[in-house]
Scaffold this active site. Structure first.
Site, PDB file in Angstrom:
ATOM      1  N   GLY A 256       1.233  -0.999  -0.404  1.00  0.00           N
ATOM      2  CA  GLY A 256      -0.242  -0.275  -0.228  1.00  0.00           C
ATOM      3  C   GLY A 256       0.964   1.105  -0.371  1.00  0.00           C
TER       4      GLY A 256
ATOM      5  N   GLN B  41       3.519  10.123   0.835  1.00  0.00           N
ATOM      6  CA  GLN B  41       4.984   8.871   1.091  1.00  0.00           C
ATOM      7  C   GLN B  41       5.432   9.859  -0.519  1.00  0.00           C
ATOM      8  OE1 GLN B  41       2.249   5.538   1.960  1.00  0.00           O
ATOM      9  NE2 GLN B  41       4.338   5.382   2.653  1.00  0.00           N
TER      10      GLN B  41
ATOM     11  N   CYS C 177       6.768  -0.073   7.538  1.00  0.00           N
ATOM     12  CA  CYS C 177       5.230   1.260   6.629  1.00  0.00           C
ATOM     13  C   CYS C 177       7.217   1.439   5.976  1.00  0.00           C
ATOM     14  CB  CYS C 177       4.939   1.963   7.523  1.00  0.00           C
ATOM     15  SG  CYS C 177       4.445   3.694   6.658  1.00  0.00           S
ATOM     16  N   LEU C 178       6.765   2.349   4.730  1.00  0.00           N
ATOM     17  CA  LEU C 178       8.032   2.464   3.636  1.00  0.00           C
ATOM     18  C   LEU C 178       8.629   3.955   4.055  1.00  0.00           C
ATOM     19  CD1 LEU C 178       6.403   1.330   0.678  1.00  0.00           C
ATOM     20  CD2 LEU C 178       7.470   0.126   1.846  1.00  0.00           C
TER      21      LEU C 178
ATOM     22  N   HIS D 292      -4.493   2.250   7.482  1.00  0.00           N
ATOM     23  CA  HIS D 292      -3.005   2.767   7.331  1.00  0.00           C
ATOM     24  C   HIS D 292      -3.107   2.980   6.814  1.00  0.00           C
ATOM     25  CE1 HIS D 292       1.860   1.358   8.128  1.00  0.00           C
ATOM     26  NE2 HIS D 292       1.661   2.286   6.502  1.00  0.00           N
ATOM     27  N   GLU D 293      -3.298   2.926   4.977  1.00  0.00           N
ATOM     28  CA  GLU D 293      -3.560   4.275   4.706  1.00  0.00           C
ATOM     29  C   GLU D 293      -3.760   5.635   4.245  1.00  0.00           C
ATOM     30  OE1 GLU D 293      -0.564   3.705   2.538  1.00  0.00           O
ATOM     31  OE2 GLU D 293       0.042   1.507   2.790  1.00  0.00           O
TER      32      GLU D 293
ATOM     33  N   HIS E 293      -2.224   7.585   6.915  1.00  0.00           N
ATOM     34  CA  HIS E 293      -1.393   8.618   5.748  1.00  0.00           C
ATOM     35  C   HIS E 293      -2.123   9.738   6.019  1.00  0.00           C
ATOM     36  CE1 HIS E 293       2.683   6.571   5.739  1.00  0.00           C
ATOM     37  NE2 HIS E 293       2.272   5.340   5.877  1.00  0.00           N
TER      38      HIS E 293
END
Ligand code: NI
Length: 168
Positions: free
Chosen positions: A46, A51, A91-92, A133-134, A137
């Site tokens: 995702g 990001q 998380c990236l 999660h997204e 963000h």
């Protein structure tokens, strides 16, 4: 399509509340395509627009093994949820942190697809977790905000050490 740079905590863009998308134009479509490619290249399941430095409410997810069923969601909103779960997440944008995070187990999300149509997604399991999660963000919320204060302090201390070493 191109792979975009993924911003890393503590980049301030990750902390901003992202703006709703107004018109879905060619620029938004292009960004969504680039985000899908960036997510696959990472690799991740995702990615949210902040990001990659775009503070707008756009997310892409793909939890399939074959990586050929990306979902693009514009202005996503959770409209109902039930149950709780507690699974490890990474998380990236927050490398080197993997911690169990409390989430809703089953959710219903509404939003727009790239064609501008209203869509609803009922999700559970990994898809439900990634969607939450997204969407976090888009509100400037990162997994470090959702772990215990003690674990957060340890993570920040380690990060600070790393950053100081780089500068030295
Ligand atoms: Ni993330």
């Amino acid at each position: 399509m191109s792979v975009l740079e993924i911003l890393i905590y503590p980049d301030p863009i990750l902390r901003k509340k992202a703006k709703p998308v107004g018109i879905i134009d060619a620029k938004i479509e292009r960004l969504a395509e680039d985000m899908i490619e960036t997510m696959y290249a990472a690799p991740g399941i995702g990615l949210a627009a902040p990001q990659v430095g775009e503070s707008i409410r756009l997310i892409v997810v793909d939890v399939t093994q074959k990586k050929e069923a990306p979902i693009v969601l514009i202005n996503p909103e959770m409209i109902s949820s039930e149950g709780e779960c507690f699974e490890e997440e990474g998380c990236l944008s927050v490398p080197n942190l993997k911690e169990p995070i409390q989430r809703k187990q089953k959710i219903v999300i509404k939003g727009l697809n790239p064609e501008g149509n209203n869509i609803q997604i009922s999700a559970d399991g990994t898809l439900a977790i990634v969607l939450q999660h997204e969407i976090d963000h888009l509100d400037g919320v990162l997994i470090i905000d959702l772990i215990s204060r003690l674990k957060r302090d340890i993570f920040k201390k380690k990060l600070l050490k790393k950053m100081n070493n780089k500068e030295a």
